[in-house]
Design a protein around this motif. Structure first.
Motif, PDB file in Angstrom:
ATOM      1  N   MET A   1      -9.993   4.996   3.412  1.00 44.78           N
ATOM      2  CA  MET A   1      -9.299   4.125   4.034  1.00 44.78           C
ATOM      3  C   MET A   1      -9.471   4.247   5.509  1.00 44.78           C
ATOM      4  O   MET A   1      -9.255   5.106   6.208  1.00 44.78           O
ATOM      5  N   SER A   2      -9.758   2.896   5.967  1.00 44.19           N
ATOM      6  CA  SER A   2      -9.894   3.189   7.493  1.00 44.19           C
ATOM      7  C   SER A   2      -8.633   2.333   8.410  1.00 44.19           C
ATOM      8  O   SER A   2      -8.282   1.240   7.748  1.00 44.19           O
ATOM      9  N   PHE A   3      -8.285   2.941   9.430  1.00 42.72           N
ATOM     10  CA  PHE A   3      -6.987   2.302  10.073  1.00 42.72           C
ATOM     11  C   PHE A   3      -7.546   1.971  11.551  1.00 42.72           C
ATOM     12  O   PHE A   3      -8.452   2.393  12.291  1.00 42.72           O
ATOM     13  N   LEU A   4      -7.183   0.547  12.068  1.00 42.36           N
ATOM     14  CA  LEU A   4      -7.458   0.120  13.421  1.00 42.36           C
ATOM     15  C   LEU A   4      -5.935  -0.538  13.818  1.00 42.36           C
ATOM     16  O   LEU A   4      -5.438  -1.198  13.219  1.00 42.36           O
ATOM     17  N   VAL A   5      -5.630   0.059  15.169  1.00 45.62           N
ATOM     18  CA  VAL A   5      -4.236  -0.331  15.532  1.00 45.62           C
ATOM     19  C   VAL A   5      -4.768  -0.991  16.682  1.00 45.62           C
ATOM     20  O   VAL A   5      -5.261  -0.872  17.863  1.00 45.62           O
ATOM     21  N   GLU A   6      -4.148  -2.424  16.849  1.00 41.98           N
ATOM     22  CA  GLU A   6      -4.451  -3.229  17.808  1.00 41.98           C
ATOM     23  C   GLU A   6      -2.936  -4.010  18.332  1.00 41.98           C
ATOM     24  O   GLU A   6      -2.301  -4.165  17.510  1.00 41.98           O
ATOM     25  N   PHE A  14       2.358  -4.376  17.783  1.00 39.70           N
ATOM     26  CA  PHE A  14       1.358  -3.851  17.461  1.00 39.70           C
ATOM     27  C   PHE A  14       1.167  -4.011  16.061  1.00 39.70           C
ATOM     28  O   PHE A  14       1.874  -3.928  15.229  1.00 39.70           O
ATOM     29  N   GLU A  15      -0.314  -4.195  15.677  1.00 39.42           N
ATOM     30  CA  GLU A  15      -0.517  -4.234  14.207  1.00 39.42           C
ATOM     31  C   GLU A  15      -1.445  -3.091  13.793  1.00 39.42           C
ATOM     32  O   GLU A  15      -2.386  -2.990  14.447  1.00 39.42           O
ATOM     33  N   ALA A  21      -7.540  -5.405   6.365  1.00 40.67           N
ATOM     34  CA  ALA A  21      -6.177  -6.377   5.944  1.00 40.67           C
ATOM     35  C   ALA A  21      -5.161  -5.641   6.833  1.00 40.67           C
ATOM     36  O   ALA A  21      -4.920  -4.601   7.161  1.00 40.67           O
ATOM     37  N   LEU A  22      -4.190  -6.658   7.054  1.00 41.30           N
ATOM     38  CA  LEU A  22      -3.011  -6.390   7.781  1.00 41.30           C
ATOM     39  C   LEU A  22      -2.163  -5.721   6.976  1.00 41.30           C
ATOM     40  O   LEU A  22      -1.464  -5.798   6.087  1.00 41.30           O
ATOM     41  N   GLY A  23      -1.860  -4.445   7.440  1.00 45.53           N
ATOM     42  CA  GLY A  23      -1.205  -3.342   6.749  1.00 45.53           C
ATOM     43  C   GLY A  23       0.275  -3.304   7.116  1.00 45.53           C
ATOM     44  O   GLY A  23       1.231  -2.745   6.383  1.00 45.53           O
ATOM     45  N   ASP A  43       3.280  -3.094   4.659  1.00 44.39           N
ATOM     46  CA  ASP A  43       2.959  -4.011   3.514  1.00 44.39           C
ATOM     47  C   ASP A  43       3.394  -2.964   2.377  1.00 44.39           C
ATOM     48  O   ASP A  43       2.795  -1.657   2.295  1.00 44.39           O
ATOM     49  N   ASP A  44       3.948  -3.524   1.280  1.00 49.22           N
ATOM     50  CA  ASP A  44       4.168  -2.558   0.223  1.00 49.22           C
ATOM     51  C   ASP A  44       2.914  -2.123  -0.476  1.00 49.22           C
ATOM     52  O   ASP A  44       3.027  -0.856  -1.098  1.00 49.22           O
ATOM     53  N   ARG A  45       1.580  -2.627  -0.376  1.00 46.38           N
ATOM     54  CA  ARG A  45       0.487  -2.038  -0.969  1.00 46.38           C
ATOM     55  C   ARG A  45       0.284  -0.745  -0.147  1.00 46.38           C
ATOM     56  O   ARG A  45      -0.529   0.031  -0.741  1.00 46.38           O
ATOM     57  N   PHE A  46       0.883  -0.398   1.051  1.00 43.91           N
ATOM     58  CA  PHE A  46       0.266   0.704   1.795  1.00 43.91           C
ATOM     59  C   PHE A  46       1.479   1.710   2.146  1.00 43.91           C
ATOM     60  O   PHE A  46       1.262   2.505   2.601  1.00 43.91           O
ATOM     61  N   GLN A  47       2.502   1.581   1.166  1.00 47.94           N
ATOM     62  CA  GLN A  47       3.610   2.365   1.389  1.00 47.94           C
ATOM     63  C   GLN A  47       3.224   3.818   1.047  1.00 47.94           C
ATOM     64  O   GLN A  47       2.497   3.836   0.030  1.00 47.94           O
TER      65      GLN A  47
END
Length: 95
Positions: A1-6, A14-15, A21-23, A43-47
């Motif tokens: 799983m990769s994260f990118l904060v922008e 900040f997203e 996918a928008l998490g 998002d519930d998918r990423f809790q």
């Protein structure tokens, strides 16, 4: 799983993108040069997968890089900073 904060300055938040996918997001208002974090949502998918922590860490790192300060009105952001005192220097008290 990769994260990118922008930062999405138009939406004042900040997203975090999780595998493109928008998490989630951390919303803020501006008070001069200070960002007042008001709400964080994942998002519930990423809790429970560290997405919220990665989001807040990424946002605070970006604020630090530009010499900004924060007010942690959002309980999630405030709790993160309590658990990670290396970010405490970014916090200013509310007037």
């Amino acid at each position: 799983m990769s994260f990118l904060v922008e930062e999405n300055a138009a939406k004042r938040r900040f997203e975090i993108l999780v595998d493109d996918a928008l998490g989630g997001f951390a919303a803020y208002t501006l008070r001069g040069e200070t960002l007042v974090f008001t709400h964080t949502e994942v998002d519930d998918r990423f809790q429970g997968q560290g997405v919220g922590a990665a989001l807040v860490r990424g946002a605070l790192d970006q604020v630090r890089a530009r010499g900004g300060r924060v007010v942690a009105q959002c309980p999630f952001v405030a709790s993160f900073i309590e658990r990670h005192p290396e970010y405490a220097d970014l916090v200013v008290d509310e007037p």
